[in-house]
Design a protein around this motif. Structure first.
Motif, short mmCIF file in Angstrom:
data_model
loop_
_atom_site.label_atom_id
_atom_site.label_comp_id
_atom_site.label_asym_id
_atom_site.label_seq_id
_atom_site.Cartn_x
_atom_site.Cartn_y
_atom_site.Cartn_z
N GLY A 114 6.35 4.79 0.05
CA GLY A 114 5.37 4.12 0.88
C GLY A 114 3.97 4.62 0.59
N ASP A 119 3.35 4.59 6.46
CA ASP A 119 4.56 4.07 5.83
C ASP A 119 5.52 5.21 5.52
OD1 ASP A 119 3.57 1.48 5.84
OD2 ASP A 119 2.56 1.73 3.91
N GLY A 121 9.57 6.12 3.79
CA GLY A 121 10.67 5.61 3.00
C GLY A 121 10.20 4.97 1.71
N GLU A 123 9.51 1.51 -0.74
CA GLU A 123 9.10 0.11 -0.72
C GLU A 123 9.56 -0.58 -2.00
OE1 GLU A 123 5.01 0.06 1.92
OE2 GLU A 123 4.87 0.15 -0.27
N GLY A 138 9.74 -3.08 2.87
CA GLY A 138 10.71 -2.00 2.94
C GLY A 138 11.88 -2.28 2.02
#
Length: 206
Positions: A114, A119, A121, A123, A138
Motif C-alpha cells: 500500500g 493503506d 496490506g 494492492e 486491495g
C-alpha cells in the motif's frame, strides 16, 4: 432553563453534522480526496475546531465531580461526527459511481505494498485491455495476470473500485440520517445536564 439548553443543543448538533458532511463533500471534489496529507490535516483542524466550538456552546459549568455519563456522551458525539464523515464519503463515492461509473475489464499487472499513509496490506495494480493504468485496489486473493471487472470514475475524483457500478446507496442516506438523530439526542442530553448542573451553582456575588 433545562429545556432551553437542550433545544439549543439540537441546532448546534445539526451545524456540526452539516460541517462534517461539507468537509467530506469538499474533499470529494478534489482529485486526491482523502489520500492527500494536506487535505487530511485541514479536515482534522476544521473538525477539531468544530468540536471545540460545540464544547463551548454546550459548556455545562460542571464541578470537578461531574457525572461520568455526560463525559461518555461527549465522546459519543465525537464518534458520531467521525462516523458521519466516513459514511458520507462512502455515500458520495457509491452515488457517483452509480450515476457515472463505467465498468471496465482489467488485468492485474503487479502486486505492491500500500502506497498511502492509511493503506495497509498489498494492492493489485490494474490496467485495461490497452495497457492503460487504472489504479490499484486491495489485492485480496488476486494474483498477477488475473482478469476482473472494475468500475472507474470518468472524472477521476474517485479511484478504481472492484466490481460493476454499485446500486444507488439509498440505505446509506438513511443510515446518515439515523446517526444525525442519535447525535442530536446526545447533544440535547448534554445540554439538559448542563442546565441542571448550573442550577445548583451558588449565586454569584455582586
Amino acid at each position: 432553563m433545562r429545556f432551553s439548553w437542550a433545544a439549543l443543543a439540537v441546532p448546534a448538533s445539526a451545524m456540526l453534522t452539516a460541517t462534517a458532511f461539507g468537509l467530506v463533500y469538499g474533499a470529494s471534489l478534489t482529485p486526491v480526496g482523502w489520500r492527500n496529507t494536506f487535505v487530511m490535516g485541514f479536515v482534522g483542524m476544521v473538525l477539531g475546531g468544530g468540536l471545540i466550538g460545540l464544547a463551548f456552546v454546550l459548556y455545562d459549568f460542571r464541578t470537578e465531580n461531574a457525572e461520568e455519563s455526560v463525559h461518555v456522551q461527549e465522546i459519543a458525539v465525537a464518534i458520531c461526527v467521525a462516523v458521519t464523515m466516513f459514511v458520507g464519503w462512502i455515500v458520495l463515492k457509491d452515488h457517483a459511481l452509480h450515476e457515472r461509473g463505467r465498468p471496465v475489464r482489467a488485468v492485474v499487472t503487479a502486486l505492491q505494498a500500500g502506497a498511502g499513509p492509511f493503506d495497509a496490506g498489498t494492492e493489485a495494480v490494474l490496467a485495461d485491455a490497452s495497457h492503460h493504468p487504472l489504479g490499484a485496489i486491495g489485492a485480496g486473493n488476486l494474483a498477477v495476470g488475473d482478469h476482473i471487472t472494475v468500475t472507474i470514475d470518468p472524472r477521476g475524483r474517485y479511484g478504481v473500485s472492484a466490481g460493476p457500478p454499485p446500486a444507488d446507496p439509498e440505505w446509506l442516506w438513511t443510515l446518515s440520517a439515523l446517526i444525525a438523530l442519535v447525535q442530536a439526542l446526545l447533544t440535547a442530553s448534554i445540554g439538559f445536564s448542563a442546565a441542571r448542573a448550573r442550577e445548583h451553582w451558588p449565586p454569584r456575588a455582586r
